[in-house]
Design an enzyme around this catalytic site. Structure first.
Site, PDB file in Angstrom:
ATOM      1  N   GLU A   1      54.150  37.499  38.215  1.00 30.28           N
ATOM      2  CA  GLU A   1      52.950  37.660  38.452  1.00 30.28           C
ATOM      3  C   GLU A   1      52.506  36.425  39.489  1.00 30.28           C
ATOM      4  O   GLU A   1      51.611  36.734  40.474  1.00 30.28           O
ATOM      5  CB  GLU A   1      52.232  37.233  36.878  1.00 30.28           C
ATOM      6  CG  GLU A   1      50.681  37.233  37.027  1.00 30.28           C
ATOM      7  CD  GLU A   1      50.114  36.798  35.695  1.00 30.28           C
ATOM      8  OE1 GLU A   1      50.833  36.629  34.779  1.00 30.28           O
ATOM      9  OE2 GLU A   1      48.856  36.772  35.630  1.00 30.28           O
TER      10      GLU A   1
ATOM     11  N   TYR B   1      48.520  42.067  29.498  1.00 26.27           N
ATOM     12  CA  TYR B   1      47.367  42.492  29.989  1.00 26.27           C
ATOM     13  C   TYR B   1      47.433  44.097  30.065  1.00 26.27           C
ATOM     14  O   TYR B   1      47.677  44.860  30.694  1.00 26.27           O
ATOM     15  CB  TYR B   1      47.067  42.120  31.491  1.00 26.27           C
ATOM     16  CG  TYR B   1      47.251  40.770  31.931  1.00 26.27           C
ATOM     17  CD1 TYR B   1      46.283  39.648  31.400  1.00 26.27           C
ATOM     18  CD2 TYR B   1      48.054  40.508  33.048  1.00 26.27           C
ATOM     19  CE1 TYR B   1      46.449  38.517  31.761  1.00 26.27           C
ATOM     20  CE2 TYR B   1      48.082  38.966  33.381  1.00 26.27           C
ATOM     21  CZ  TYR B   1      47.448  38.011  32.835  1.00 26.27           C
ATOM     22  OH  TYR B   1      47.236  36.797  33.238  1.00 26.27           O
TER      23      TYR B   1
ATOM     24  N   GLY C   1      38.559  35.683  39.377  1.00 27.05           N
ATOM     25  CA  GLY C   1      39.804  35.985  39.841  1.00 27.05           C
ATOM     26  C   GLY C   1      40.812  34.818  39.544  1.00 27.05           C
ATOM     27  O   GLY C   1      42.110  35.175  39.388  1.00 27.05           O
TER      28      GLY C   1
ATOM     29  N   ASP D   1      41.403  32.110  37.627  1.00 27.74           N
ATOM     30  CA  ASP D   1      40.846  31.467  36.278  1.00 27.74           C
ATOM     31  C   ASP D   1      41.025  30.030  36.042  1.00 27.74           C
ATOM     32  O   ASP D   1      39.771  29.387  35.508  1.00 27.74           O
ATOM     33  CB  ASP D   1      41.607  32.244  35.162  1.00 27.74           C
ATOM     34  CG  ASP D   1      41.478  33.756  35.297  1.00 27.74           C
ATOM     35  OD1 ASP D   1      40.857  34.145  36.155  1.00 27.74           O
ATOM     36  OD2 ASP D   1      42.312  34.111  34.526  1.00 27.74           O
TER      37      ASP D   1
ATOM     38  N   GLN E   1      34.442  41.118  38.583  1.00 29.02           N
ATOM     39  CA  GLN E   1      35.616  40.370  39.409  1.00 29.02           C
ATOM     40  C   GLN E   1      35.426  40.748  40.868  1.00 29.02           C
ATOM     41  O   GLN E   1      34.538  41.556  41.317  1.00 29.02           O
ATOM     42  CB  GLN E   1      36.981  40.906  38.943  1.00 29.02           C
ATOM     43  CG  GLN E   1      37.709  40.273  37.909  1.00 29.02           C
ATOM     44  CD  GLN E   1      39.226  40.680  37.675  1.00 29.02           C
ATOM     45  OE1 GLN E   1      39.444  41.951  37.964  1.00 29.02           O
ATOM     46  NE2 GLN E   1      40.062  39.643  37.184  1.00 29.02           N
TER      47      GLN E   1
ATOM     48  N   ARG F   1      50.161  28.381  31.793  1.00 29.45           N
ATOM     49  CA  ARG F   1      48.667  29.192  31.497  1.00 29.45           C
ATOM     50  C   ARG F   1      47.490  27.921  31.280  1.00 29.45           C
ATOM     51  O   ARG F   1      47.830  26.602  31.204  1.00 29.45           O
ATOM     52  CB  ARG F   1      48.597  29.908  29.946  1.00 29.45           C
ATOM     53  CG  ARG F   1      50.064  31.289  30.195  1.00 29.45           C
ATOM     54  CD  ARG F   1      49.141  32.249  30.938  1.00 29.45           C
ATOM     55  NE  ARG F   1      47.980  32.620  30.208  1.00 29.45           N
ATOM     56  CZ  ARG F   1      47.079  33.677  30.866  1.00 29.45           C
ATOM     57  NH1 ARG F   1      47.704  34.357  31.791  1.00 29.45           N
ATOM     58  NH2 ARG F   1      46.035  34.031  30.272  1.00 29.45           N
TER      59      ARG F   1
ATOM     60  N   TYR G   1      49.693  28.627  36.843  1.00 30.96           N
ATOM     61  CA  TYR G   1      48.556  29.640  37.201  1.00 30.96           C
ATOM     62  C   TYR G   1      47.689  29.513  38.321  1.00 30.96           C
ATOM     63  O   TYR G   1      48.438  29.503  39.245  1.00 30.96           O
ATOM     64  CB  TYR G   1      47.825  29.602  35.931  1.00 30.96           C
ATOM     65  CG  TYR G   1      47.143  30.839  35.333  1.00 30.96           C
ATOM     66  CD1 TYR G   1      47.697  32.106  35.342  1.00 30.96           C
ATOM     67  CD2 TYR G   1      45.680  30.850  34.825  1.00 30.96           C
ATOM     68  CE1 TYR G   1      47.115  33.248  34.847  1.00 30.96           C
ATOM     69  CE2 TYR G   1      45.110  32.040  34.252  1.00 30.96           C
ATOM     70  CZ  TYR G   1      45.826  33.196  34.297  1.00 30.96           C
ATOM     71  OH  TYR G   1      45.296  34.279  34.149  1.00 30.96           O
TER      72      TYR G   1
HETATM   73  C1  9WN Z   1      41.524  37.207  32.744  1.00 29.49           C
HETATM   74  C2  9WN Z   1      45.044  40.534  35.252  1.00 29.49           C
HETATM   75  C3  9WN Z   1      44.107  39.211  35.531  1.00 29.49           C
HETATM   76  C4  9WN Z   1      43.721  39.181  36.974  1.00 29.49           C
HETATM   77  C5  9WN Z   1      43.218  37.613  37.338  1.00 29.49           C
HETATM   78  C6  9WN Z   1      44.080  36.646  36.386  1.00 29.49           C
HETATM   79  C7  9WN Z   1      44.202  37.094  35.192  1.00 29.49           C
HETATM   80  C8  9WN Z   1      42.729  37.326  33.030  1.00 29.49           C
HETATM   81  C9  9WN Z   1      43.549  36.468  31.937  1.00 29.49           C
HETATM   82  O1  9WN Z   1      44.954  38.331  34.988  1.00 29.49           O
HETATM   83  O2  9WN Z   1      43.130  36.858  34.336  1.00 29.49           O
HETATM   84  O3  9WN Z   1      40.888  38.250  33.382  1.00 29.49           O
HETATM   85  O4  9WN Z   1      43.650  36.784  30.875  1.00 29.49           O
HETATM   86  O5  9WN Z   1      44.141  35.398  32.333  1.00 29.49           O
HETATM   87  O6  9WN Z   1      43.682  35.314  36.773  1.00 29.49           O
HETATM   88  O7  9WN Z   1      42.989  37.212  38.384  1.00 29.49           O
HETATM   89  O8  9WN Z   1      42.806  39.946  37.490  1.00 29.49           O
HETATM   90  O9  9WN Z   1      46.095  40.376  36.448  1.00 29.49           O
END
Ligand code: 9WN
Length: 447
Positions: free
Chosen positions: A405, A30, A169, A171, A109, A203, A361
């Protein structure tokens, strides 16, 4: 007692800090600024670097749209290619209110910023130092809440809808399976990057991603126009965690309004809070399950499953004392803790349901950030013993697994559990800092 944990948590936040003035959730997986992560990171930073905490929020609002909307990702550095779907897939510039100087997504979000401003005020000792920051951000949060109540509540119920599972949030919660069954998404070849960083078993599946991307394709077809989405999109859901966070942010904004001399905003904030609380209680509480459920607004039906999002309502003082007592019982039951060898934490999905998956997840694992909100809610209802257990086991999890995470809710054979997903995770670190610094007095009696 937790000195090592604290310094590791601070080090993670420093390492994930970006020159542009924000914290990424974790590198690789991320690599951009995520909205609700960013709020919690600001809270963690406030304990040791208030300048950075303020900068985090200022940088977040650089992505705010002219209509008040606050996007879920701000792509400050859009040369990063380790994440899919990136800025070009979202192409939110199609909407006339989107910013011209930075790329963002066209979805939001959970709106944490209002309550995060209040957390910062509570944490910092020199309160006067914070006032200019609070004054400049207060109207931005007002604009966000106004956007949500104006464009995401077509029937004026006091409940706003989310238009994409990523807005929740949480997903890939089994909640969304119920919505995916109501329409068909096409098949795509998807350049998934997440499963290059993390084991695919932790995932969402390829089929789930096809639905995620299909919704984005529809939004682009409608140029992210709210009225078109409300009229035509197959996914409109009233989410109990999203609405709780909005409600609690309204409450916190009332306190801030008094401090910074914005009292004229109070009647509006109070009216929003009251409407959301009332509607959550009359529409979303499920007496049989003992928690708040999601509601599919497109198909006009409740989605009757218990997830950790069902229990967060405690955080905003939504349930009556009687309902809160019922929720405390459910939280301590096998629904959220499993039958044996469990941590005293809240799993993200009903452990007794056949769709529960301890590693995948949001279909079962424990998320510290959600447990933190539930813990705050328990304190509000004087359920201190359970709150203390959540704090203790959260810290124990991190001691055993480092700053993952998300986590397996069950202890393994040797009494230890497993951490999953991204590593050196920012909001996990931020929560640990807050638990150590602010809640040390919470000690459970049961050990
Ligand atoms: C899509 C960043 C984010 C969190 C979310 C979590 C995950 C993203 C992804 O990661 O989501 O927004 O690509 O999986 O589910 O709650 O904000 O940590």
């Amino acid at each position: 007692m937790f000195d090592r944990l604290l310094s590791q948590a601070e080090r993670n936040l420093r390492q994930n800090w970006q020159e542009v003035g924000c914290t990424i959730p974790t590198s690789g997986l991320y690599p951009f600024q995520w909205m609700w992560d960013s709020g919690f990171c600001a809270m963690g930073l406030a304990h040791f670097d208030i300048e950075k905490a303020m900068q985090e929020i200022d940088t977040l609002f650089k992505g705010q749209w002219a209509n008040g909307f606050l996007p879920h990702i701000i792509f400050h550095d859009d040369t990063q290619t380790s994440y899919y779907p990136g800025a070009d897939v979202h192409n939110a510039m199609l909407h006339p209110a989107s910013p011209k100087h930075v790329k963002t997504t066209g979805m939001t979000q959970p709106p944490v910023v209002g309550f995060i401003l209040w957390q910062l005020y509570e944490i910092v000792e020199d309160k006067a130092q914070l006032l200019p920051f609070l004054k400049r951000n207060f109207p931005k949060v007002m604009a966000l809440h106004r956007y949500l109540y104006t464009h995401r509540d077509p029937k004026g119920e006091g409940l706003v809808y989310i238009q994409h599972n990523w807005e929740s949030g949480a997903d890939n919660s089994p909640i969304w399976d119920a919505v995916w069954h109501t329409f068909e998404a096409p098949n795509y070849t998807l350049p998934r990057r997440d499963i290059q960083h993390v084991n695919a078993a932790q995932r969402p599946t390829h089929r789930e991603y096809e639905y995620y991307i299909y919704l984005i394709e529809l939004f682009k077809e409608w140029r992210y126009d709210d009225a078109e989405i409300a009229a035509k999109s197959p996914f409109l859901v009233q989410d109990p965690m999203f609405n709780t966070i909005l409600a609690y942010s309204n409450l916190c904004m009332i306190e801030l309004a008094k401090i910074i001399g914005e009292e004229e905003a109070i009647p509006q904030l109070q009216a929003w809070y009251d409407a959301t609380k009332q509607a959550m209680n009359s529409k979303l509480f499920d007496e049989e399950l003992g928690g708040y459920v999601h509601y599919d607004l497109r198909n006009e039906c409740p989605i009757r499953m218990l997830t950790s999002s069902s229990m967060v309502a405690l955080f905003a003082g939504i349930p009556s004392a009687e309902r809160a007592q019922r929720m405390v019982e459910v939280l301590q039951s096998p629904v959220f803790r499993g039958k044996h060898n469990e941590y005293r934490l809240v799993a993200s999905f009903n452990t007794q349901d056949s769709r529960f998956d301890a590693a995948r997840y949001w279909r079962g694992p424990v998320w510290l950030v959600v447990n933190w909100m539930i813990m705050q809610g328990l304190l509000r209802y004087n359920a201190d013993e359970l709150a203390a257990q959540i704090r203790e086991d959260s810290l124990q999890l991190i001691t055993e697994n480092s700053f993952a995470e998300y986590f397996d809710p069950f202890k393994g054979e040797r009494g230890h559990t497993k951490g999953y997903g991204g590593k050196n995770f920012s909001w996990t670190s931020a929560i640990v800092i807050d638990l150590i610094k602010r809640h040390a007095q919470l000690v459970s009696k049961s050990d």
